[in-house]
Design a protein around this motif. Structure first.
Motif, PDB file in Angstrom:
ATOM      1  N   PRO A  61      16.992  12.771 -65.163  1.00 43.47           N
ATOM      2  CA  PRO A  61      16.006  13.535 -64.398  1.00 43.47           C
ATOM      3  C   PRO A  61      15.457  14.723 -65.186  1.00 43.47           C
ATOM      4  O   PRO A  61      16.075  15.191 -66.143  1.00 43.47           O
ATOM      5  CB  PRO A  61      16.804  14.003 -63.171  1.00 43.47           C
ATOM      6  N   ASP A  62      14.277  15.173 -64.779  1.00 47.07           N
ATOM      7  CA  ASP A  62      13.712  16.394 -65.347  1.00 47.07           C
ATOM      8  C   ASP A  62      14.439  17.594 -64.748  1.00 47.07           C
ATOM      9  O   ASP A  62      14.714  17.624 -63.539  1.00 47.07           O
ATOM     10  CB  ASP A  62      12.219  16.492 -65.038  1.00 47.07           C
ATOM     11  N   PHE A  63      14.727  18.601 -65.579  1.00 47.14           N
ATOM     12  CA  PHE A  63      15.399  19.815 -65.124  1.00 47.14           C
ATOM     13  C   PHE A  63      14.392  20.971 -65.144  1.00 47.14           C
ATOM     14  O   PHE A  63      13.751  21.212 -66.175  1.00 47.14           O
ATOM     15  CB  PHE A  63      16.591  20.133 -66.018  1.00 47.14           C
ATOM     16  N   ILE A  64      14.291  21.659 -64.014  1.00 47.02           N
ATOM     17  CA  ILE A  64      13.287  22.718 -63.871  1.00 47.02           C
ATOM     18  C   ILE A  64      13.927  23.971 -63.288  1.00 47.02           C
ATOM     19  O   ILE A  64      14.745  23.898 -62.357  1.00 47.02           O
ATOM     20  CB  ILE A  64      12.123  22.270 -62.967  1.00 47.02           C
ATOM     21  N   GLY A  65      13.551  25.109 -63.828  1.00 48.14           N
ATOM     22  CA  GLY A  65      13.968  26.395 -63.292  1.00 48.14           C
ATOM     23  C   GLY A  65      12.761  27.313 -63.150  1.00 48.14           C
ATOM     24  O   GLY A  65      11.845  27.281 -63.976  1.00 48.14           O
TER      25      GLY A  65
ATOM     26  N   LEU B 155      16.593  21.580 -50.620  1.00 49.10           N
ATOM     27  CA  LEU B 155      15.476  20.705 -50.245  1.00 49.10           C
ATOM     28  C   LEU B 155      15.641  19.376 -50.965  1.00 49.10           C
ATOM     29  O   LEU B 155      15.917  19.335 -52.170  1.00 49.10           O
ATOM     30  CB  LEU B 155      14.140  21.341 -50.618  1.00 49.10           C
ATOM     31  N   VAL B 156      15.472  18.262 -50.236  1.00 52.52           N
ATOM     32  CA  VAL B 156      15.494  16.932 -50.833  1.00 52.52           C
ATOM     33  C   VAL B 156      14.277  16.161 -50.320  1.00 52.52           C
ATOM     34  O   VAL B 156      13.935  16.227 -49.141  1.00 52.52           O
ATOM     35  CB  VAL B 156      16.794  16.160 -50.504  1.00 52.52           C
ATOM     36  N   GLY B 157      13.623  15.442 -51.226  1.00 55.05           N
ATOM     37  CA  GLY B 157      12.473  14.652 -50.821  1.00 55.05           C
ATOM     38  C   GLY B 157      11.309  14.833 -51.762  1.00 55.05           C
ATOM     39  O   GLY B 157      11.464  15.330 -52.894  1.00 55.05           O
ATOM     40  N   GLN B 158      10.130  14.442 -51.315  1.00 57.20           N
ATOM     41  CA  GLN B 158       8.918  14.579 -52.120  1.00 57.20           C
ATOM     42  C   GLN B 158       8.184  15.841 -51.711  1.00 57.20           C
ATOM     43  O   GLN B 158       7.808  16.012 -50.549  1.00 57.20           O
ATOM     44  CB  GLN B 158       8.004  13.362 -51.939  1.00 57.20           C
ATOM     45  N   ALA B 159       7.947  16.729 -52.680  1.00 59.07           N
ATOM     46  CA  ALA B 159       7.291  18.002 -52.426  1.00 59.07           C
ATOM     47  C   ALA B 159       6.620  18.453 -53.717  1.00 59.07           C
ATOM     48  O   ALA B 159       6.729  17.802 -54.758  1.00 59.07           O
ATOM     49  CB  ALA B 159       8.302  19.052 -51.958  1.00 59.07           C
TER      50      ALA B 159
ATOM     51  N   GLN C 134      12.604  15.130 -55.542  1.00 51.19           N
ATOM     52  CA  GLN C 134      13.409  16.172 -56.174  1.00 51.19           C
ATOM     53  C   GLN C 134      14.550  16.616 -55.277  1.00 51.19           C
ATOM     54  O   GLN C 134      14.580  16.345 -54.062  1.00 51.19           O
ATOM     55  CB  GLN C 134      12.538  17.382 -56.502  1.00 51.19           C
ATOM     56  N   ILE C 135      15.499  17.313 -55.883  1.00 54.93           N
ATOM     57  CA  ILE C 135      16.544  18.049 -55.178  1.00 54.93           C
ATOM     58  C   ILE C 135      16.454  19.481 -55.679  1.00 54.93           C
ATOM     59  O   ILE C 135      16.605  19.737 -56.875  1.00 54.93           O
ATOM     60  CB  ILE C 135      17.940  17.468 -55.458  1.00 54.93           C
ATOM     61  N   ARG C 136      16.198  20.416 -54.772  1.00 55.59           N
ATOM     62  CA  ARG C 136      15.916  21.802 -55.165  1.00 55.59           C
ATOM     63  C   ARG C 136      16.852  22.782 -54.459  1.00 55.59           C
ATOM     64  O   ARG C 136      17.117  22.656 -53.255  1.00 55.59           O
ATOM     65  CB  ARG C 136      14.477  22.155 -54.821  1.00 55.59           C
ATOM     66  N   TYR C 137      17.302  23.747 -55.226  1.00 63.28           N
ATOM     67  CA  TYR C 137      18.122  24.837 -54.697  1.00 63.28           C
ATOM     68  C   TYR C 137      17.348  26.146 -54.821  1.00 63.28           C
ATOM     69  O   TYR C 137      16.781  26.443 -55.876  1.00 63.28           O
ATOM     70  CB  TYR C 137      19.444  24.947 -55.463  1.00 63.28           C
ATOM     71  N   THR C 138      17.337  26.931 -53.740  1.00 62.06           N
ATOM     72  CA  THR C 138      16.622  28.210 -53.727  1.00 62.06           C
ATOM     73  C   THR C 138      17.576  29.339 -53.361  1.00 62.06           C
ATOM     74  O   THR C 138      18.334  29.233 -52.395  1.00 62.06           O
ATOM     75  CB  THR C 138      15.457  28.180 -52.723  1.00 62.06           C
ATOM     76  N   ASN C 139      17.525  30.405 -54.149  1.00 67.05           N
ATOM     77  CA  ASN C 139      18.315  31.608 -53.870  1.00 67.05           C
ATOM     78  C   ASN C 139      17.430  32.810 -54.178  1.00 67.05           C
ATOM     79  O   ASN C 139      17.312  33.228 -55.321  1.00 67.05           O
ATOM     80  CB  ASN C 139      19.581  31.637 -54.716  1.00 67.05           C
ATOM     81  N   GLY C 140      16.785  33.350 -53.138  1.00 70.71           N
ATOM     82  CA  GLY C 140      15.848  34.447 -53.349  1.00 70.71           C
ATOM     83  C   GLY C 140      14.664  33.983 -54.178  1.00 70.71           C
ATOM     84  O   GLY C 140      14.014  32.985 -53.874  1.00 70.71           O
ATOM     85  N   GLY C 141      14.411  34.668 -55.285  1.00 69.66           N
ATOM     86  CA  GLY C 141      13.300  34.289 -56.155  1.00 69.66           C
ATOM     87  C   GLY C 141      13.632  33.184 -57.125  1.00 69.66           C
ATOM     88  O   GLY C 141      12.749  32.676 -57.840  1.00 69.66           O
TER      89      GLY C 141
END
Length: 362
Positions: A198-202, A134-138, A168-175
């Motif tokens: 950038p801020d790093f979030i998990g 996902l890329v963009g504002q969310a 943000q740029i977000r990667y999703t793999n299951g949970g």
């Protein structure tokens, strides 16, 4: 030769927080296009009648801050600014989503209560998703949107809620979700506009028939007048089913979460030092029958350097007239301890409120 598309209009119910954060059932309309593409329209119209009594300046909804006055005031108002509209276009593995509401007055101005009561559009979300990216504002990856409270006052106790939308740029793999997100140091003694990392979030979300619980962490480089400091914070949030259709929603956020929690209740930096904070939110929703339900909630935030102590409590009752139309009433209190008034004459603010809401989900 121009190929004409045949539209098959159908109504679907979406069990997702994309369309609204406070309704029991979220609906949308989908147009089935050629080649398997689809175009979905959603949102809601919400009208609020709100009465406030206390020494916090009148507002459309409570957030993490407010202006403390030297004396109590009474205020009544009717507004429709929370109304919103969104659209989603799906083309194979690609999804585009955009959402707006009418809370834009704080940035660009609008009408007034003398003549028009106009409100400007405000961009809430705009993103592209391709498979797991996902890329963009969310909504920030740090937050669990399913834990947001059903309330008449916008989103309930925002003072203790993780609540940010940003690029943000977000990667999703299951949970599992990992993201890099737009950085910004908020507070006094910081360096404005000088964030270069950038801020790093998990986040990992455990889910099942019982509901879900997420564990989030963030690492940030915060700007101070003497250089940079690393900020680290965490959050635990969830929505868990209890008896029948009832559920409990909760959030615990702590560390250097700063602007990610409390909607201005917490600053990242205070006089050049990184702030620590603790926020707790809990809400229980009970269904009296299939269409009548209540939520009781509490949210509170405390900080170490700025010594802020802010909280909100409330209880409400909602009735669905139809699947898409609901009415409700809510009473509560917002408290800002250890807060001086604008003139510096008093310390601490507190206001009670009663709010009536009518909501029609598109």
């Amino acid at each position: 030769m121009v190929k004409k598309s045949k539209f098959n209009v159908k109504k679907i119910v979406l069990a997702t927080s994309l369309l609204a954060i406070t309704s029991a059932a979220n609906a949308s309309y989908t147009l089935e296009l050629d080649d398997g593409d689809s175009l979905t329209f959603g949102g809601y119209i919400k009208i609020d009648a709100r009465y406030m009594d206390g020494n916090i300046a009148a507002n459309d909804y409570f957030y993490g801050g407010g202006t403390v006055l030297d004396s109590d005031i009474n205020n009544f108002g009717i507004a429709a600014n929370e109304t919103r509209f969104n659209t989603k276009y799906t083309h194979g593995d690609v999804t585009g989503f955009i959402e707006v509401d009418f809370y834009g007055d704080g940035v660009s101005g609008g009408g007034n209560q003398i003549i028009s009561n106009s409100s400007n559009l405000r961009l809430r979300q705009a993103y592209i998703q391709y498979k797991d990216i996902l890329v963009g504002q969310a909504w920030t990856t740090f937050q669990n949107t399913s834990a947001i409270v059903e309330a008449a006052d916008f989103a309930g106790p925002l003072v203790a809620t993780a609540f940010i939308r940003q690029g943000q740029i977000r990667y999703t793999n299951g949970g599992l979700q990992l993201s890099i997100e737009n950085p910004e140091t908020y507070g006094t003694g910081g360096v404005t506009g000088d964030d270069s990392v950038p801020d790093f979030i998990g986040k990992y979300t455990f889910s099942g028939d019982w509901g879900n619980v997420s564990v989030s962490g963030l690492v940030r480089q915060l700007q101070t007048t003497t250089g940079t400091e690393t900020g680290v914070g965490f959050g635990v949030a969830g929505r868990v089913k209890t008896f029948g259709k009832d559920d409990i929603r909760f959030q615990i956020n702590a560390g250097n979460v700063g602007r990610y929690v409390g909607v201005t209740a917490i600053t990242d930096v205070v006089n050049g030092e990184v702030e620590d904070s603790t926020s707790i939110m809990v809400a229980y929703r009970h269904f009296w029958n299939e269409t009548l339900r209540s939520t009781i909630f509490y949210g509170g935030t405390t900080t170490d350097l700025s010594d802020r102590d802010r909280s909100q409590v409330g209880v409400n009752l909602f009735q669905n007239i139809t699947k898409q139309l609901s009415v409700g009433v809510e009473v509560g209190n917002f408290d800002m301890a250890n807060t001086a008034s604008a003139s510096g004459n008093t310390v601490g603010g507190s206001s009670n409120y009663i709010q009536f809401s009518t909501k029609f989900v598109l």
